[in-house]
Design a protein around this motif. Structure first.
Motif, short mmCIF file in Angstrom:
data_model
loop_
_atom_site.label_atom_id
_atom_site.label_comp_id
_atom_site.label_asym_id
_atom_site.label_seq_id
_atom_site.Cartn_x
_atom_site.Cartn_y
_atom_site.Cartn_z
N ILE A 1 0.02 -1.22 0.42
CA ILE A 1 0.40 0.07 0.02
C ILE A 1 0.99 1.39 0.02
N ARG A 2 1.71 1.21 0.86
CA ARG A 2 2.97 2.48 0.67
C ARG A 2 3.46 2.59 -0.55
N ASN A 3 3.83 1.75 -0.91
CA ASN A 3 4.59 2.20 -2.63
C ASN A 3 2.96 2.22 -3.43
N VAL A 4 1.80 2.03 -3.57
CA VAL A 4 0.98 2.80 -4.15
C VAL A 4 1.10 3.58 -3.87
N ALA A 5 0.73 4.06 -2.48
CA ALA A 5 0.63 5.59 -2.37
C ALA A 5 1.37 6.38 -2.59
N SER A 6 3.00 5.82 -2.87
CA SER A 6 4.00 7.12 -3.22
C SER A 6 3.74 6.94 -4.64
N GLN A 7 3.58 6.09 -5.23
CA GLN A 7 3.32 5.57 -6.68
C GLN A 7 2.19 7.15 -7.32
N ILE A 8 1.02 6.69 -6.16
CA ILE A 8 -0.22 7.35 -6.28
C ILE A 8 -0.41 9.01 -6.13
N ASN A 9 0.93 9.54 -4.58
CA ASN A 9 1.37 11.05 -5.61
C ASN A 9 2.55 11.45 -6.34
N LEU A 10 3.20 10.65 -6.43
CA LEU A 10 4.08 10.83 -7.76
C LEU A 10 2.84 11.18 -8.97
N LEU A 11 2.28 10.23 -9.56
CA LEU A 11 1.37 10.65 -10.53
C LEU A 11 0.80 11.90 -9.86
N ALA A 12 0.66 12.19 -8.74
CA ALA A 12 -0.68 13.67 -8.24
C ALA A 12 0.64 14.36 -8.66
N LEU A 13 1.95 14.08 -8.22
CA LEU A 13 2.90 15.77 -8.81
C LEU A 13 3.41 15.71 -10.04
N GLY B 1 -8.80 22.37 -13.55
CA GLY B 1 -9.45 21.07 -13.55
C GLY B 1 -8.56 19.80 -12.94
N PHE B 2 -8.30 19.68 -13.92
CA PHE B 2 -7.38 18.86 -13.48
C PHE B 2 -6.18 18.76 -12.40
N ALA B 3 -6.41 19.81 -12.41
CA ALA B 3 -5.11 20.96 -11.64
C ALA B 3 -5.55 20.37 -9.56
N VAL B 4 -7.27 20.27 -10.23
CA VAL B 4 -7.92 20.34 -8.08
C VAL B 4 -7.64 19.12 -8.17
N VAL B 5 -8.28 18.49 -9.67
CA VAL B 5 -8.25 16.94 -9.21
C VAL B 5 -6.49 15.91 -8.98
N ALA B 6 -5.72 16.39 -9.41
CA ALA B 6 -4.29 16.00 -8.54
C ALA B 6 -4.18 15.78 -7.40
N SER B 7 -4.43 17.84 -7.02
CA SER B 7 -4.56 18.31 -5.50
C SER B 7 -5.41 16.92 -4.76
N GLU B 8 -6.82 16.75 -4.73
CA GLU B 8 -6.83 15.29 -4.48
C GLU B 8 -6.52 14.44 -4.25
N VAL B 9 -6.19 14.03 -5.22
CA VAL B 9 -5.15 12.90 -5.14
C VAL B 9 -4.18 12.30 -4.47
N LYS B 10 -3.49 13.92 -4.62
CA LYS B 10 -2.07 14.40 -3.67
C LYS B 10 -2.59 13.88 -2.41
N ASN B 11 -3.74 14.57 -2.40
CA ASN B 11 -4.26 14.69 -0.60
C ASN B 11 -4.41 12.75 0.36
N LEU B 12 -5.11 12.51 -1.16
CA LEU B 12 -5.76 10.97 -0.23
C LEU B 12 -3.86 10.15 -0.41
N ALA B 13 -3.24 10.49 -0.98
CA ALA B 13 -2.64 9.85 -1.30
C ALA B 13 -1.15 10.08 0.00
N VAL B 14 -1.59 11.37 0.52
CA VAL B 14 -0.66 11.79 1.74
C VAL B 14 -1.39 11.11 2.81
N GLN B 15 -2.82 10.99 2.78
CA GLN B 15 -4.11 10.65 3.55
C GLN B 15 -3.84 8.41 3.97
#
Length: 492
Positions: free
Chosen positions: A350-362, A377-391
């Protein structure tokens, strides 16, 4: 002349003379035919007829005259042969039908020729009885002391045994009074007078008597004074049959002396034996009670140990169950640790997946910035994805920390369970050993209880035997007392 005349043809004087005889006379001719019988002979045959018929069924006293003397013999040939050669009187005894007869056969001779026979018959019973009596008297005379007295006590005769016992000769005693054999006190006593009065009345007397022999020597005799009766039934003399028992009386006197001399010691020994027997009996009774109490205590101990054995068996069973449960919990703990380990791997993933998601969000943010307004709009989504990855990363870290705690706790629990398992194993082995020892102790205690019961029974038996010994000692004391009394009576 008897050979030619029948009874009816006899001259009256001759017939009367023959009939007057007490002897039984029978006359036969030379052919052994009976020609004459006097009254005594006829009466004798009539009296004996029933007995003679036992051996001679055809015998008849009424038909004897005119019949052959062969009727008296089962085998007359022998009789005829003997009579044919007879030249002198011949005496014989015959037995027929339980009767015995004495016969005297005399040949009748006239002018040198035998013309017949005269047979004198006599009942032999009295003669044979007298012979038997004479034999018995001779036997008594050989074995016993015999003395005869007149009714006034005068000594008439005495045999050798009597004279030897008293030490006299026949000349010294014959004609002397019986009182010469007793002391003066006895001779002058009323009992001695009564003694002879009873004998004169025909009463016999039996007993043991103290008599005086020659020179005053004391002689003890055991015997009987027997009055003898004449033909009219009156006492005519007294005959004494006796045995010298002086030796036996001396032995009895010695026995009495011995008993008297030892009686005190015997009494003391018996009294001591009785006291010791009573004491031993009391001790045996006390011992029996103590043994019975010990037996009861041993029985209670056996019951208690039995209960302990049962409790130990239950404890052993419970320990076995605890051991089984501990093993099961240990197995489950190991499974939990394995599961926690597996969850660590998943958390890493899961940590690897979150890291990948975070990387993707970046990357998505960067691309949205490049895109300008179009990428807002895509930036907003990416921001939320990043938040989710952080969480997700934060949650993953927390999960990782919890899993680490679970792994640490599992390891601690596993270690504790191992220690518990080792302790339960030790307890299980100890309980097993204790249960085995208690079982052995229970067997030994039961055996001890049975042995104590046997010992109690044995002590009871000993107590009974001692009581029997005490009774036997009492009987011995009574027997000694009776023996002393008997000795005193015998010596009197």
């Amino acid at each position: 002349m008897f050979a030619t005349l029948t009874r009816k043809a006899q001259p009256p004087a001759t017939a009367r003379a023959l009939d007057a005889l007490r002897a039984s006379v029978m006359v036969a001719d030379n052919d052994l035919v009976i020609r004459y019988m006097n009254h005594a002979a006829i009466k004798l045959m009539q009296e004996a007829e029933a007995e003679l018929k036992r051996d001679l069924p055809n015998f008849s006293a009424a038909r004897l005259i005119g019949s052959s003397i062969d009727v008296f013999h089962k085998n007359p040939g022998h009789q005829r042969g003997m009579l044919s050669a007879l030249k002198v009187p011949h005496a014989a005894t015959i037995r027929v039908g339980g009767r015995a007869f004495d016969l005297l056969v005399t040949p009748l001779v006239e002018q040198g020729q035998r013309t017949g026979f005269v047979v004198e018959w006599a009942d032999a019973r009295e003669r044979l009885l007298n012979v038997d009596f004479a034999g018995q008297i001779a036997a008594i005379d050989r074995s016993q002391a015999v003395v005869e007295f007149g009714l006034d006590g005068t000594i008439l005769d005495a045999n050798a045994n009597f004279l030897k016992a008293l030490g006299y000769t026949i000349e010294e005693v014959r004609g002397r009074p019986h009182s010469m054999f007793v002391d003066a006190a006895t001779r002058d006593s009323p009992d001695y007078t009564t003694f002879w009065d009873k004998l004169r009345r025909g009463e016999h007397h039996v007993g043991q008597f103290r008599r005086l022999g020659k020179a005053g020597r004391v002689v003890w005799i055991e015997g009987a004074y027997n009055p003898i009766f004449d033909a009219s039934g009156k006492p005519c003399k007294v005959v004494k049959f006796a045995t010298d028992i002086s030796l036996q009386m001396r032995l009895l006197a010695d026995l009495k002396t011995l008993i008297d001399s030892n009686f005190t010691e015997i009494d003391g020994a018996i009294a001591q034996s009785t006291a010791e027997a009573h004491s031993a009996s009391g001790a045996a009774d006390e011992t029996a009670q103590s043994v019975q109490q010990v037996a009861a205590s041993a029985e209670q101990l056996a019951a208690s140990i039995g209960e302990i054995a049962q409790s130990m068996a239950r404890s052993r069973s419970a320990t076995d169950d605890a051991f089984t449960q501990t093993v099961s919990v240990a197995d489950n703990t190991e499974s939990l640790a394995s599961a926690a380990q597996a969850m660590s791997s998943i958390v890493g993933l899961i940590r690897n997946v979150a890291s990948q998601i975070n990387l993707l969000a970046l990357n998505a943010t960067i691309e949205a910035a490049r895109a300008g307004e179009a990428g807002k709009g895509f930036a907003v989504v990416a921001s939320e994805v990043k938040n989710l990855a952080v969480q997700a990363a934060q949650a993953t870290q927390q999960i990782s920390r919890e899993i680490d705690g679970i792994q640490a706790t599992s390891a601690t629990v596993a270690s504790a369970l191992g220690a518990i398992r080792d302790a339960v194993t030790t307890v299980r082995e100890s309980v097993a050993a204790t249960a085995s020892a208690v079982e052995e102790q229970s067997v030994v205690t039961r055996s001890m209880s049975a042995s104590m019961h046997n010992a109690s029974a044995a002590v009871s038996t000993v107590s009974g035997n001692i009581a029997g010994i005490s009774g036997a000692v009492a009987q011995a004391a009574e027997a000694v007392a009776k023996t002393r009394e008997a000795a005193e009576v015998l010596v009197r």
